[in-house]
Design a protein around this motif. Structure first.
Motif, PDB file in Angstrom:
ATOM      1  N   TYR A 129      44.776  58.152  47.523  1.00 40.40           N
ATOM      2  CA  TYR A 129      45.479  57.565  45.965  1.00 40.40           C
ATOM      3  C   TYR A 129      43.970  58.496  45.687  1.00 40.40           C
ATOM      4  CZ  TYR A 129      47.044  53.091  46.586  1.00 40.40           C
ATOM      5  OH  TYR A 129      48.018  52.029  46.602  1.00 40.40           O
ATOM      6  N   SER A 130      43.982  59.132  44.002  1.00 34.40           N
ATOM      7  CA  SER A 130      43.452  59.355  43.386  1.00 34.40           C
ATOM      8  C   SER A 130      41.491  58.715  43.378  1.00 34.40           C
ATOM      9  CB  SER A 130      43.383  60.117  41.989  1.00 34.40           C
ATOM     10  OG  SER A 130      43.866  58.679  41.373  1.00 34.40           O
ATOM     11  N   ILE A 131      40.126  59.857  43.088  1.00 37.65           N
ATOM     12  CA  ILE A 131      39.693  58.895  43.086  1.00 37.65           C
ATOM     13  C   ILE A 131      39.667  57.885  41.549  1.00 37.65           C
ATOM     14  CG2 ILE A 131      36.935  59.457  41.926  1.00 37.65           C
ATOM     15  CD1 ILE A 131      37.799  62.354  43.590  1.00 37.65           C
ATOM     16  N   SER A 132      39.969  57.776  40.800  1.00 39.11           N
ATOM     17  CA  SER A 132      39.887  57.110  39.387  1.00 39.11           C
ATOM     18  C   SER A 132      40.673  56.190  40.311  1.00 39.11           C
ATOM     19  CB  SER A 132      40.784  57.774  38.373  1.00 39.11           C
ATOM     20  OG  SER A 132      41.570  58.329  38.630  1.00 39.11           O
ATOM     21  N   GLU A 133      42.033  56.080  40.789  1.00 34.46           N
ATOM     22  CA  GLU A 133      42.793  54.972  40.850  1.00 34.46           C
ATOM     23  C   GLU A 133      41.800  54.353  41.977  1.00 34.46           C
ATOM     24  OE1 GLU A 133      47.576  56.846  40.849  1.00 34.46           O
ATOM     25  OE2 GLU A 133      46.016  56.865  42.648  1.00 34.46           O
ATOM     26  N   LYS A 134      41.087  54.648  43.077  1.00 34.78           N
ATOM     27  CA  LYS A 134      40.335  54.240  44.266  1.00 34.78           C
ATOM     28  C   LYS A 134      39.258  53.654  43.418  1.00 34.78           C
ATOM     29  CE  LYS A 134      40.934  57.239  47.758  1.00 34.78           C
ATOM     30  NZ  LYS A 134      40.706  58.006  48.665  1.00 34.78           N
ATOM     31  N   ASN A 135      38.216  53.586  41.984  1.00 38.33           N
ATOM     32  CA  ASN A 135      37.385  53.142  41.614  1.00 38.33           C
ATOM     33  C   ASN A 135      38.040  52.006  40.753  1.00 38.33           C
ATOM     34  OD1 ASN A 135      35.297  54.877  42.973  1.00 38.33           O
ATOM     35  ND2 ASN A 135      35.614  56.329  40.182  1.00 38.33           N
ATOM     36  N   TYR A 136      39.071  51.847  40.184  1.00 36.12           N
ATOM     37  CA  TYR A 136      39.518  50.932  39.973  1.00 36.12           C
ATOM     38  C   TYR A 136      39.933  49.480  40.676  1.00 36.12           C
ATOM     39  CZ  TYR A 136      43.092  48.333  37.579  1.00 36.12           C
ATOM     40  OH  TYR A 136      43.650  47.369  36.141  1.00 36.12           O
ATOM     41  N   LEU A 137      40.641  50.085  42.212  1.00 32.32           N
ATOM     42  CA  LEU A 137      40.707  49.772  42.916  1.00 32.32           C
ATOM     43  C   LEU A 137      39.722  49.014  43.170  1.00 32.32           C
ATOM     44  CD1 LEU A 137      43.643  50.507  44.433  1.00 32.32           C
ATOM     45  CD2 LEU A 137      43.955  48.341  43.631  1.00 32.32           C
ATOM     46  N   TYR A 138      38.288  49.284  43.464  1.00 29.14           N
ATOM     47  CA  TYR A 138      37.272  49.314  44.505  1.00 29.14           C
ATOM     48  C   TYR A 138      37.464  48.158  43.225  1.00 29.14           C
ATOM     49  CZ  TYR A 138      37.458  53.075  47.361  1.00 29.14           C
ATOM     50  OH  TYR A 138      37.652  54.487  47.625  1.00 29.14           O
ATOM     51  N   GLU A 139      36.710  48.540  41.985  1.00 29.92           N
ATOM     52  CA  GLU A 139      36.694  47.350  40.817  1.00 29.92           C
ATOM     53  C   GLU A 139      37.485  45.526  41.727  1.00 29.92           C
ATOM     54  OE1 GLU A 139      34.021  46.217  37.525  1.00 29.92           O
ATOM     55  OE2 GLU A 139      33.986  48.154  38.554  1.00 29.92           O
ATOM     56  N   LYS A 140      38.498  46.045  40.969  1.00 28.47           N
ATOM     57  CA  LYS A 140      39.470  44.804  41.017  1.00 28.47           C
ATOM     58  C   LYS A 140      38.861  43.850  42.409  1.00 28.47           C
ATOM     59  CE  LYS A 140      43.314  46.105  38.644  1.00 28.47           C
ATOM     60  NZ  LYS A 140      44.899  45.285  38.114  1.00 28.47           N
ATOM     61  N   ILE A 141      39.054  44.623  43.718  1.00 30.25           N
ATOM     62  CA  ILE A 141      39.124  44.228  44.777  1.00 30.25           C
ATOM     63  C   ILE A 141      37.462  43.585  44.834  1.00 30.25           C
ATOM     64  CG2 ILE A 141      38.507  44.402  47.762  1.00 30.25           C
ATOM     65  CD1 ILE A 141      40.965  47.010  46.990  1.00 30.25           C
ATOM     66  N   SER A 142      36.260  44.400  44.315  1.00 29.91           N
ATOM     67  CA  SER A 142      35.195  43.596  45.024  1.00 29.91           C
ATOM     68  C   SER A 142      34.765  41.979  44.007  1.00 29.91           C
ATOM     69  CB  SER A 142      33.969  44.593  44.870  1.00 29.91           C
ATOM     70  OG  SER A 142      34.332  44.867  43.091  1.00 29.91           O
ATOM     71  N   LEU A 143      35.798  42.253  42.468  1.00 31.21           N
ATOM     72  CA  LEU A 143      34.904  41.509  41.577  1.00 31.21           C
ATOM     73  C   LEU A 143      36.031  40.268  41.979  1.00 31.21           C
ATOM     74  CD1 LEU A 143      34.905  43.185  38.306  1.00 31.21           C
ATOM     75  CD2 LEU A 143      33.175  41.879  39.087  1.00 31.21           C
ATOM     76  N   GLY A 144      37.588  40.467  42.064  1.00 35.71           N
ATOM     77  CA  GLY A 144      37.783  39.663  43.020  1.00 35.71           C
ATOM     78  C   GLY A 144      37.804  38.515  43.616  1.00 35.71           C
ATOM     79  N   ALA A 145      36.862  39.525  45.219  1.00 34.00           N
ATOM     80  CA  ALA A 145      35.691  38.792  46.463  1.00 34.00           C
ATOM     81  C   ALA A 145      35.670  38.466  46.316  1.00 34.00           C
ATOM     82  CB  ALA A 145      35.750  40.549  47.333  1.00 34.00           C
ATOM     83  N   LEU A 146      34.249  38.643  44.803  1.00 32.50           N
ATOM     84  CA  LEU A 146      33.392  37.635  44.825  1.00 32.50           C
ATOM     85  C   LEU A 146      33.898  36.526  43.916  1.00 32.50           C
ATOM     86  CD1 LEU A 146      29.853  36.940  43.997  1.00 32.50           C
ATOM     87  CD2 LEU A 146      30.218  38.633  42.484  1.00 32.50           C
ATOM     88  N   LYS A 147      34.612  36.660  43.360  1.00 33.72           N
ATOM     89  CA  LYS A 147      35.216  35.153  42.435  1.00 33.72           C
ATOM     90  C   LYS A 147      35.787  34.109  43.070  1.00 33.72           C
ATOM     91  CE  LYS A 147      35.830  37.277  38.013  1.00 33.72           C
ATOM     92  NZ  LYS A 147      37.041  37.874  36.961  1.00 33.72           N
ATOM     93  N   TYR A 148      36.878  34.574  44.226  1.00 35.72           N
ATOM     94  CA  TYR A 148      37.271  33.868  45.295  1.00 35.72           C
ATOM     95  C   TYR A 148      36.595  33.131  46.044  1.00 35.72           C
ATOM     96  CZ  TYR A 148      40.744  31.952  48.201  1.00 35.72           C
ATOM     97  OH  TYR A 148      41.412  30.563  49.479  1.00 35.72           O
ATOM     98  N   TYR A 149      35.651  33.973  46.443  1.00 38.33           N
ATOM     99  CA  TYR A 149      34.542  33.418  47.381  1.00 38.33           C
ATOM    100  C   TYR A 149      34.324  31.673  47.693  1.00 38.33           C
ATOM    101  CZ  TYR A 149      32.277  33.231  52.400  1.00 38.33           C
ATOM    102  OH  TYR A 149      31.423  33.610  53.458  1.00 38.33           O
ATOM    103  N   ILE A 150      33.247  32.165  45.803  1.00 38.10           N
ATOM    104  CA  ILE A 150      32.924  30.970  45.354  1.00 38.10           C
ATOM    105  C   ILE A 150      33.295  30.149  44.631  1.00 38.10           C
ATOM    106  CG2 ILE A 150      31.153  30.339  43.483  1.00 38.10           C
ATOM    107  CD1 ILE A 150      29.896  33.484  43.533  1.00 38.10           C
ATOM    108  N   LEU A 151      34.903  30.529  43.710  1.00 41.72           N
ATOM    109  CA  LEU A 151      35.094  29.474  43.673  1.00 41.72           C
ATOM    110  C   LEU A 151      36.592  29.027  44.672  1.00 41.72           C
ATOM    111  CD1 LEU A 151      36.832  31.311  40.474  1.00 41.72           C
ATOM    112  CD2 LEU A 151      34.803  30.078  40.239  1.00 41.72           C
ATOM    113  N   LYS A 152      36.282  29.068  46.025  1.00 39.85           N
ATOM    114  CA  LYS A 152      37.100  27.979  46.936  1.00 39.85           C
ATOM    115  C   LYS A 152      36.660  27.302  47.973  1.00 39.85           C
ATOM    116  CE  LYS A 152      35.914  30.907  51.042  1.00 39.85           C
ATOM    117  NZ  LYS A 152      36.539  32.183  52.273  1.00 39.85           N
TER     118      LYS A 152
END
Length: 291
Positions: A129-152
């Motif tokens: 992945y390119s650096i920009s693609e990685k940063n975009y995914l890090y954002e999605k993964i981290s926020l998804g992880a945070l929201k799901y962990y609390i909302l479950k």
């Protein structure tokens, strides 16, 4: 009162006497909440109710607020509800603002993004992945992880939030769900579906289990709404993902030998992906196309 303050006596209702205006004419928190509630119902005349999503440490405050509004005779006082949720604790203990042991939301999200980067790098999930693609995914993964962990977790229960565990790519976590969705998208992207294909004469047991879970979706959303609990949707998503992964690991999708069976299984994958996207959208979780 003699000092010109204004109070309301709620002792006959099992509460205390509550000051609404101080002796110097200034308001208190509850006075502002009374005014805000009235303003909201004035601005939005068709409103059917208000849900105050505030921690359980404020239960007494909202009992008092709702009772005062009833005593003031407002028609919509019975349309108010306090969704009392549990506190979020950290592995090193409860957050206490007076002791300086607090976590800023921006700092937490930044730490989550760093954790996502570290774990993804170790697993080699984003190689190529390119650096920009990685940063975009890090954002999605981290926020998804945070929201799901609390909302479950049921909102009324206290949560022990562990940032590192929440980003695990296995188990009941946001990244595990995101990765499953991306895996399905990868398969669908490489294979065409025939919309006119027939149903197979016989279904695998694991296919049946997935279909049964998909059918439950409208009922699950209704339950979540009635109980004001996103955790019902979260648990539904995890069960669907578990059933899909069991199917994926044990049943041949592309090399089934039958065009009808292969096509049906691709349609099943598409429906699982659509369901995951709809369910996660209700939780505010974004799913990546590739991961």
């Amino acid at each position: 009162k003699e000092d010109r303050s204004i109070c309301i006596d709620l002792t006959e209702n099992g509460l205390d006497e509550k000051v609404l205006i101080r002796s110097d004419g200034t308001s208190v928190y509850i006075t502002q909440d009374i005014g805000t509630a009235m303003q909201r119902f004035e601005d939005f005349s068709e409103i059917k109710g208000m849900i105050y999503t505030v921690g359980n440490e404020q239960e007494y405050h909202f009992k008092t607020l709702f009772l005062i509004l009833k005593k003031l005779g407002v028609k919509w006082a019975n349309m108010l509800h306090h969704l009392s949720y549990g506190m979020v604790d950290l592995p090193d203990g409860k957050m206490k603002s007076r002791e300086g042991n607090v976590v800023d939301a921006d700092d937490l999200m930044s730490k989550m993004k760093t954790t996502a980067k570290e774990i993804s790098s170790k697993l080699g999930k984003l190689d190529g992945y390119s650096i920009s693609e990685k940063n975009y995914l890090y954002e999605k993964i981290s926020l998804g992880a945070l929201k799901y962990y609390i909302l479950k977790v049921d909102p009324r229960k206290t949560i022990l939030f562990d940032p590192e565990k929440s980003i695990d790519f296995n188990g009941n976590t946001g990244p595990f769900i995101q990765y499953t969705y991306a895996r399905i998208q990868s398969i669908l992207k490489s294979n065409n579906i025939d919309p006119d294909s027939r149903m197979p004469e016989k279904l695998d047991t694991k296919e049946t289990l997935i279909i049964k879970q998909l059918i439950l979706y409208p009922e699950i959303v209704e339950q979540s709404l009635k109980s004001l609990s996103p955790a019902i949707i979260s648990n539904y998503i995890y069960e669907l993902v578990k059933r899909f992964n069991s199917f994926y690991q044990n049943v041949t999708i592309l090399g089934s030998g039958s065009i009808t069976t292969k096509n049906f299984r691709l349609i099943l994958l598409k429906n699982v992906a659509t369901n995951l996207n709809n369910s996660c959208s209700l939780l505010g979780i974004k799913l990546p196309q590739r991961m």
